[in-house]
Structures are given as C-alpha cells and as structure tokens.
Write a protein that holds these residues in place. Structure first.
Motif, mmCIF file in Angstrom:
data_model
loop_
_atom_site.group_PDB
_atom_site.id
_atom_site.type_symbol
_atom_site.label_atom_id
_atom_site.label_comp_id
_atom_site.label_asym_id
_atom_site.label_seq_id
_atom_site.Cartn_x
_atom_site.Cartn_y
_atom_site.Cartn_z
ATOM 1 N N UNK A 104 0.888 -1.171 -0.040
ATOM 2 C CA UNK A 104 0.123 -0.020 0.079
ATOM 3 C C UNK A 104 0.824 1.469 0.068
ATOM 4 N N UNK A 105 0.340 2.419 -0.449
ATOM 5 C CA UNK A 105 1.134 3.610 -0.493
ATOM 6 C C UNK A 105 1.238 4.126 0.902
ATOM 7 N N UNK A 106 2.670 4.695 0.919
ATOM 8 C CA UNK A 106 3.258 5.043 2.347
ATOM 9 C C UNK A 106 2.599 6.530 2.864
ATOM 10 N N UNK A 107 2.389 6.939 1.603
ATOM 11 C CA UNK A 107 1.554 8.432 2.052
ATOM 12 C C UNK A 107 0.328 8.286 2.676
ATOM 13 N N UNK A 108 -0.369 7.451 2.961
ATOM 14 C CA UNK A 108 -1.281 7.464 3.846
ATOM 15 C C UNK A 108 -1.042 7.349 5.322
ATOM 16 N N UNK A 109 0.228 7.178 5.634
ATOM 17 C CA UNK A 109 0.676 7.221 6.970
ATOM 18 C C UNK A 109 -0.012 8.501 7.631
ATOM 19 N N UNK A 110 0.159 9.537 7.073
ATOM 20 C CA UNK A 110 -0.303 10.835 7.400
ATOM 21 C C UNK A 110 -1.884 10.688 7.947
ATOM 22 N N UNK A 111 -2.632 10.174 7.237
ATOM 23 C CA UNK A 111 -3.863 9.997 7.410
ATOM 24 C C UNK A 111 -4.128 9.093 8.551
ATOM 25 N N UNK A 112 -3.695 7.899 8.718
ATOM 26 C CA UNK A 112 -3.702 7.059 9.639
ATOM 27 C C UNK A 112 -3.259 7.780 10.985
ATOM 28 N N UNK A 113 -2.208 8.750 11.011
ATOM 29 C CA UNK A 113 -1.667 9.262 12.235
ATOM 30 C C UNK A 113 -2.919 10.358 12.574
ATOM 31 N N UNK A 114 -3.594 10.877 11.740
ATOM 32 C CA UNK A 114 -4.668 11.680 12.105
ATOM 33 C C UNK A 114 -5.927 11.278 12.784
ATOM 34 N N UNK A 115 -6.069 9.855 12.311
ATOM 35 C CA UNK A 115 -7.354 9.134 12.692
ATOM 36 C C UNK A 115 -7.118 8.391 14.013
ATOM 37 N N UNK A 116 -5.639 7.850 14.080
ATOM 38 C CA UNK A 116 -5.642 7.125 15.368
ATOM 39 C C UNK A 116 -5.936 7.612 16.646
ATOM 40 N N UNK A 117 -5.859 8.789 17.067
ATOM 41 C CA UNK A 117 -6.407 9.342 18.286
ATOM 42 C C UNK A 117 -7.941 8.896 18.687
ATOM 43 N N UNK A 118 -8.622 9.086 17.433
ATOM 44 C CA UNK A 118 -10.191 8.659 17.294
ATOM 45 C C UNK A 118 -10.305 7.069 17.851
ATOM 46 N N UNK A 119 -9.466 6.423 17.012
ATOM 47 C CA UNK A 119 -9.449 4.943 17.437
ATOM 48 C C UNK A 119 -9.109 4.639 18.913
ATOM 49 N N UNK A 120 -7.943 5.319 19.389
ATOM 50 C CA UNK A 120 -7.478 5.026 20.482
ATOM 51 C C UNK A 120 -8.738 5.603 21.654
#
Length: 72
Positions: A11-27
């Motif tokens: 998968x494209x590594x560029x989506x790491x930024x998106x994952x980092x912004x959504x992770x607090x909500x998941x946490x």
C-alpha cells in the motif's frame, strides 16, 4: 509500525499521515471499550461472590467515595 505494515502489504506509504490523524479517535474508542469491559467484569465478579448491593447499583445518586471498604 504503520510504515512497515503498509510497505509489506504493497500500500502507498503516503497514507501514514491520514492514519496518524485518525489514530487518536480509534484510541479513544479502544479506551472506552476497555473501561466499560472492566466495569462489567467488576459488577459480574461482585455478583458472583455475593457482594453486589443492587440498591446502590440502581441508585442514580450513588457516588464512589475516597474511603476504602472495611473488608479490603
């Protein structure tokens, strides 16, 4: 860890930024689930050993005090 998993899955590594912004909500959701699970386990265990006071459990005005129980 996300970089390694995304790279391994092709998968494209560029989506790491998106994952980092959504992770607090998941946490937050994960934490809420853990807290509610702990409360359910405590009530179930208390009921199993016969120490559950249902009048206190159903009382919407009941509060936890800072004082410990005499039996603990």
């Amino acid at each position: 860890a996300s970089l390694i998993v995304l790279g391994t899955m092709g998968l494209p590594i560029e989506i790491v930024g998106l994952l980092a912004s959504v992770e607090p909500l998941i946490d937050m959701g994960r934490t809420a689930l853990n807290v509610s699970d702990s409360m359910v386990a405590g009530v179930a265990a208390s009921n199993a050993v016969g120490g559950l006071d249902r009048a206190v459990l159903r009382d919407p005005e009941a509060r936890v005090s800072g004082e410990g129980h005499a039996g603990m």
